[in-house]
Write an enzyme that holds these catalytic residues in place. Structure first.
Site, short mmCIF file in Angstrom:
data_model
loop_
_atom_site.label_atom_id
_atom_site.label_comp_id
_atom_site.label_asym_id
_atom_site.label_seq_id
_atom_site.Cartn_x
_atom_site.Cartn_y
_atom_site.Cartn_z
N SER A 121 15.72 3.96 10.41
CA SER A 121 15.95 3.41 9.06
C SER A 121 15.36 4.57 8.04
CB SER A 121 15.33 2.04 8.90
OG SER A 121 16.38 1.04 9.46
N LYS A 137 9.46 -2.43 3.72
CA LYS A 137 10.63 -2.23 4.70
C LYS A 137 10.76 -3.36 5.79
CE LYS A 137 13.95 0.28 5.91
NZ LYS A 137 14.93 -0.83 6.34
N LYS A 163 9.85 -8.89 5.29
CA LYS A 163 11.02 -9.41 6.22
C LYS A 163 11.70 -10.62 5.36
CE LYS A 163 11.92 -8.76 10.57
NZ LYS A 163 11.91 -7.54 11.19
N HIS A 178 0.68 -1.48 -0.13
CA HIS A 178 -0.05 0.05 -0.02
C HIS A 178 1.02 1.32 0.04
CE1 HIS A 178 0.93 -0.01 4.26
NE2 HIS A 178 0.56 1.27 4.50
N ARG A 179 1.95 1.07 0.39
CA ARG A 179 3.14 2.24 0.32
C ARG A 179 4.29 1.50 -0.01
NH1 ARG A 179 -0.39 5.71 0.89
NH2 ARG A 179 -0.59 7.26 2.46
N ASP A 217 3.78 6.26 11.48
CA ASP A 217 3.47 7.24 10.33
C ASP A 217 4.81 7.05 9.50
OD1 ASP A 217 0.96 8.14 10.79
OD2 ASP A 217 1.65 9.60 12.43
N THR A 230 16.51 1.04 18.20
CA THR A 230 15.53 0.34 18.73
C THR A 230 15.32 0.49 20.20
OG1 THR A 230 15.80 -1.06 17.24
CG2 THR A 230 14.42 -1.87 18.85
N ASN A 258 21.74 -5.91 21.38
CA ASN A 258 21.51 -4.48 21.09
C ASN A 258 20.62 -3.85 21.75
OD1 ASN A 258 20.66 -2.24 18.92
ND2 ASN A 258 22.99 -2.35 18.85
N LYS A 275 3.63 -2.03 12.09
CA LYS A 275 4.55 -1.10 12.81
C LYS A 275 4.81 0.29 12.07
CE LYS A 275 7.67 -4.28 14.90
NZ LYS A 275 9.38 -4.68 14.87
#
Length: 501
Positions: free
Chosen positions: A391, A98, A134, A93-94, A127, A222, A261, A122
């Site tokens: 990111s 990612k 993935k 949709h976008r 936004d 994160t 991390n 997520k």
């Protein structure tokens, strides 16, 4: 190499035995659903509250495209190994899609599909204008040599290039469990060999080293996002009243499962803000001290010994390390693997606030038990969004071909200096050189990244809490409902949905 659409379940069955063995070794009861089924359960609960048409909601429940690759790699010992990799795109949709790439022996199609699905929502809650994706490769990065890892990474990237599953405007990978900046640099270099005329090629992957087009602040993003999310929930009057805690991070006791991390940076930021880290767990043991643990000292100890045994506190052996989740604390942060909190151990968890830094650490049955017991859960799709948020900033930096702050840092400093001079002159009060330097300093790239992440997380947490309060639902369902509505609206307005809705 094969491209799979809606019939992906057939492929996943081949890896059922492997998944079952992993679940048994991590203590997950056999009766608990698999990760993908857990996601669909949470999705169904939230989508039932949405006003969008059934066809739209059904389409968003499934992955749009899946790539499975298999290729031989020769190791340093001369042995040939057949390596399997996946890339799943949940929603377009976008664009670009990612999502990270993980290296682990536990990787299977079910996990990759679940993580891709989670990634879509997520991005929506924060936004960030991406679809969810993935990837994963079935390999043990701990026992593989650097040379083997590079061969595997480059072969996998070539497969993505050949099938149009990578590109600045198509699909942008990032680090995940078992991968880092090194692997992302290999991906970038391989992509550029196939796309030498693409001026934006650096944006084909994020999480790169700074010298290869990465962004400052990505490493801790994160963990910083986890801290900000917990801070925002603990500063909210509605939240702290429900769980019976005082406002603020200061003096709250925190237990963290996972000291990689994400866990390390979350612990570091929380301790710097006055929280007391009382417990830390890893795969081979855990440590608990009700007087508090020094995060930096403990991390150095862990890096040196790869164990907590011998450190000051109560030591949990590998056999019962998962019991650190049940230790007394105000805030519990599962930052390790999925499905660590299940219906068997959920009744023994004492934390008032549970922050899901890992992906899918809580099963639906465990979620229901915790909520019924009065705990508040900050869901993974909200709390660990810091990585994809930064990111996004790196992707923007690569497309703009300029470092954040480079064009405006000195200009802002000049303006602040002139303002301070005017204040000193009108008030006849000099400003000390230390104060002047602190006030005048313009924003560095990391300052801008931190500010952008703080703003994003604060807005997302506020809207989630407000929705939960308004509709009388838990915060996971609230976050998922907000995301579903955003994704559905964008998908319908773009005209990409099937026409008979």
């Amino acid at each position: 190499m094969q491209r799979v659409g809606r019939f992906s379940r057939v492929l996943s069955r081949s890896y059922g035995a492997q998944t079952a063995a992993i679940r048994m070794s991590s203590g997950v009861p056999d009766s608990e659903p698999r990760f993908l089924d857990c996601f669909k359960s949470y999705y169904d609960r939230a989508s039932a509250l949405s006003n969008h048409q059934a066809g739209v909601l059904q389409d968003l429940r499934s992955c749009r495209a899946i790539l499975r690759v298999e290729f031989p790699v020769k190791t340093e010992s001369g042995e040939w190994k057949q390596v399997i990799g996946y890339r799943a795109q949940h929603s377009t949709h976008r664009l670009p899609c990612k999502g990270g790439i993980r290296y682990a022996t536990e990787v299977d199609l079910q996990e990759v599909m679940a993580l891709a699905s989670l990634m879509t929502f997520k991005c929506a809650i924060a936004d960030v204008p991406f679809g969810g994706a993935k990837g994963g490769i079935v390999i043990d990065p701990k026992t593989s040599t650097v040379e083997t890892l590079e061969r595997v990474t480059r072969n996998y990237t070539m497969a993505l290039c050949q099938k149009n599953f990578i590109g600045p405007g198509l699909d942008v990978p990032a680090p995940d469990m078992g991968t880092g900046a090194r692997e992302m640099a290999w991906i970038k270099d391989t992509y550029e060999q196939f796309n030498s005329m693409d001026v934006d090629s650096a944006a084909c992957v994020t999480g790169k080293p700074v010298h290869a087009g990465g962004i400052r602040g990505r490493e801790e993003a994160t963990g910083l996002g986890v801290f900000i999310g917990i801070r925002e929930f603990l500063n909210n009057e509605s939240v702290v009243q429900k769980i019976g805690l005082s406002k603020g991070v200061k003096d709250k006791t925190v237990v963290i499962q996972g000291f990689g991390n994400v866990g390390y940076w979350a612990a570091k930021f929380l301790q710097e803000s006055g929280a007391k880290i009382t417990g830390v767990g890893e795969w081979n043991g855990a440590i608990y001290n009700d007087q508090g643990l020094d995060v930096e000292d403990l991390f150095r100890y862990w890096q040196k010994h790869k164990s907590f045994e011998g450190y000051n506190g109560k030591f949990y052996t590998a056999k019962n390390a998962v019991e650190i989740l049940e230790a007394p604390c105000d805030v519990l942060i599962p930052a390790a693997l999925e499905q660590q909190i299940h219906y068997k151990n959920a009744p023994r968890i004492q934390a008032k606030l549970i922050g899901e830094a890992a992906n899918g650490p809580t099963t639906p049955r465990a979620h229901n038990i915790l909520v019924a017991n009065g705990s508040i859960i900050i869901p993974d799709m909200l709390l660990n969004v810091g990585g994809v948020c930064v990111s996004y900033f790196e992707w923007l930096k690569n497309l703009a071909h300029v470092r954040f702050g480079r064009l405006n840092k000195k200009w802002e400093e000049q303006g602040k200096r002139a303002l301070l001079d005017l204040i000193e002159k009108s008030s006849n009060t000099p400003v000390s050189s230390d104060d002047r330097a602190r006030i005048v300093r313009g924003p560095r790239e990391k300052d801008i990244v931190y500010s952008g992440l703080d703003d994003t997380m604060s807005e997302a947490c506020a809207s989630t809490i407000a929705t939960a309060d308004e509709k009388g639902i838990d915060h996971r369902t609230a976050a998922m409902l907000l995301s579903i509505n955003k994704v559905a609206t964008a998908a319908i307005s773009s005209g990409k949905m099937f026409s008979n809705i």
